[in-house]
Design a protein around this motif. Sequence first.
Motif, PDB file in Angstrom:
ATOM      1  N   GLY A  37       0.772  -1.234   0.000  1.00 34.56           N
ATOM      2  CA  GLY A  37       0.000   0.000   0.000  1.00 34.56           C
ATOM      3  C   GLY A  37       0.797   1.274   0.000  1.00 34.56           C
ATOM      4  O   GLY A  37       0.253   2.356   0.234  1.00 34.56           O
ATOM      5  N   LYS A  38       2.093   1.185  -0.287  1.00 35.05           N
ATOM      6  CA  LYS A  38       2.926   2.383  -0.326  1.00 35.05           C
ATOM      7  C   LYS A  38       3.395   2.718  -1.739  1.00 35.05           C
ATOM      8  O   LYS A  38       4.247   3.588  -1.918  1.00 35.05           O
ATOM      9  N   TYR A  78      -9.628   1.288  -3.398  1.00 37.75           N
ATOM     10  CA  TYR A  78      -8.213   1.398  -3.051  1.00 37.75           C
ATOM     11  C   TYR A  78      -8.022   2.195  -1.762  1.00 37.75           C
ATOM     12  O   TYR A  78      -8.606   3.269  -1.584  1.00 37.75           O
ATOM     13  N   ARG A  79      -7.251   1.637  -0.849  1.00 37.49           N
ATOM     14  CA  ARG A  79      -6.831   2.358   0.350  1.00 37.49           C
ATOM     15  C   ARG A  79      -5.327   2.190   0.492  1.00 37.49           C
ATOM     16  O   ARG A  79      -4.826   1.054   0.497  1.00 37.49           O
ATOM     17  N   ASP A  80      -4.613   3.274   0.647  1.00 36.21           N
ATOM     18  CA  ASP A  80      -3.170   3.139   0.808  1.00 36.21           C
ATOM     19  C   ASP A  80      -2.820   2.776   2.251  1.00 36.21           C
ATOM     20  O   ASP A  80      -3.692   2.689   3.125  1.00 36.21           O
ATOM     21  N   PHE A  81      -1.564   2.524   2.477  1.00 39.63           N
ATOM     22  CA  PHE A  81      -1.077   2.098   3.799  1.00 39.63           C
ATOM     23  C   PHE A  81      -1.479   3.086   4.882  1.00 39.63           C
ATOM     24  O   PHE A  81      -1.926   2.695   5.964  1.00 39.63           O
ATOM     25  N   GLN A  84      -5.143   3.022   5.831  1.00 36.32           N
ATOM     26  CA  GLN A  84      -5.428   1.836   6.638  1.00 36.32           C
ATOM     27  C   GLN A  84      -4.874   2.000   8.049  1.00 36.32           C
ATOM     28  O   GLN A  84      -5.488   1.576   9.027  1.00 36.32           O
ATOM     29  N   PRO A 116      -2.418  -2.508   8.892  1.00 35.52           N
ATOM     30  CA  PRO A 116      -1.842  -1.785   7.761  1.00 35.52           C
ATOM     31  C   PRO A 116      -0.703  -2.564   7.115  1.00 35.52           C
ATOM     32  O   PRO A 116       0.141  -3.131   7.806  1.00 35.52           O
ATOM     33  N   SER A 119      -3.682  -5.298   3.839  1.00 37.96           N
ATOM     34  CA  SER A 119      -5.032  -5.204   3.282  1.00 37.96           C
ATOM     35  C   SER A 119      -5.068  -5.486   1.781  1.00 37.96           C
ATOM     36  O   SER A 119      -4.228  -4.991   1.021  1.00 37.96           O
ATOM     37  N   HIS A 122      -5.170  -2.517  -0.590  1.00 36.28           N
ATOM     38  CA  HIS A 122      -3.951  -1.833  -1.027  1.00 36.28           C
ATOM     39  C   HIS A 122      -3.670  -2.068  -2.518  1.00 36.28           C
ATOM     40  O   HIS A 122      -2.806  -1.402  -3.093  1.00 36.28           O
ATOM     41  N   TRP A 123      -4.342  -3.023  -3.133  1.00 30.53           N
ATOM     42  CA  TRP A 123      -3.954  -3.481  -4.469  1.00 30.53           C
ATOM     43  C   TRP A 123      -4.711  -2.831  -5.627  1.00 30.53           C
ATOM     44  O   TRP A 123      -4.334  -2.981  -6.773  1.00 30.53           O
TER      45      TRP A 123
END
Length: 244
Positions: A37-38, A78-81, A84, A116, A119, A122-123
Amino acid sequence: MKRRIFIKSGIITTTALGLIPSSVFAVPEYSYEELIGKGNPKLFGDAINLRKEAYEAFIAMKKAAAAENLNIKIVSSYRDFFRQKSIWERKYKQYTGNGMTQEQAISKIIEYSTIPGTSRHHWGTDIDIIDSNAKYPGNDVLDPVKFEGKGPFRPLKVWLDKNAVTYGFYLVYTDRPGRKGFKYEPWHYSYRPLSLPMLEAYKALDVKHIITTEKVAGAAHFSDSFVQRYRRENILDINPDLLP
């Protein structure tokens, strides 16, 4: 400068993925940052935010559902690090503030929320969805009860059970008897042609390193045994159709 680590997941066939041209192909490489997620994936669609192939499949599915008077709305994709992490730490603070021990708070959070860096959101392949045409009370839309019986999202659930796989979307956390890890989520679907090779790549990572490096709340209690169980139950005990 921090070196980017790349993971290659091997070869996957048409049978494994479905909806893929009839040829065997090399799976794309995904960076370590991308998998946790980064990264900075290219996402498509206003308020949709999915990788291109998943976005196109979602639009096709949404159009087909609309013909049945169902309006599929994405609640989360989508959720980034860092997003989360904020969800995790908000819940951790809430639960410990209400008298739970740190271990109890962690157990409560992982009923539905991921640590975090672990997840699937994140993809850019996974979605939480509802029917925005339905009438429902309150703001808590992601409630299994609303998808069953006479719940407002039951018609959508029935339609998805029959049609979602046609567009490559599979329920992740099923109500299969004996399944462990995250609780049943009738709203969470994953675009298999992309998430399958991404999970294969993710399996090569050191989960404990991921979830302890960033010092998230409660990380001191992520023992080796906890991490092994979390990986086995929360990451891998999912719909078998989504396992590499």
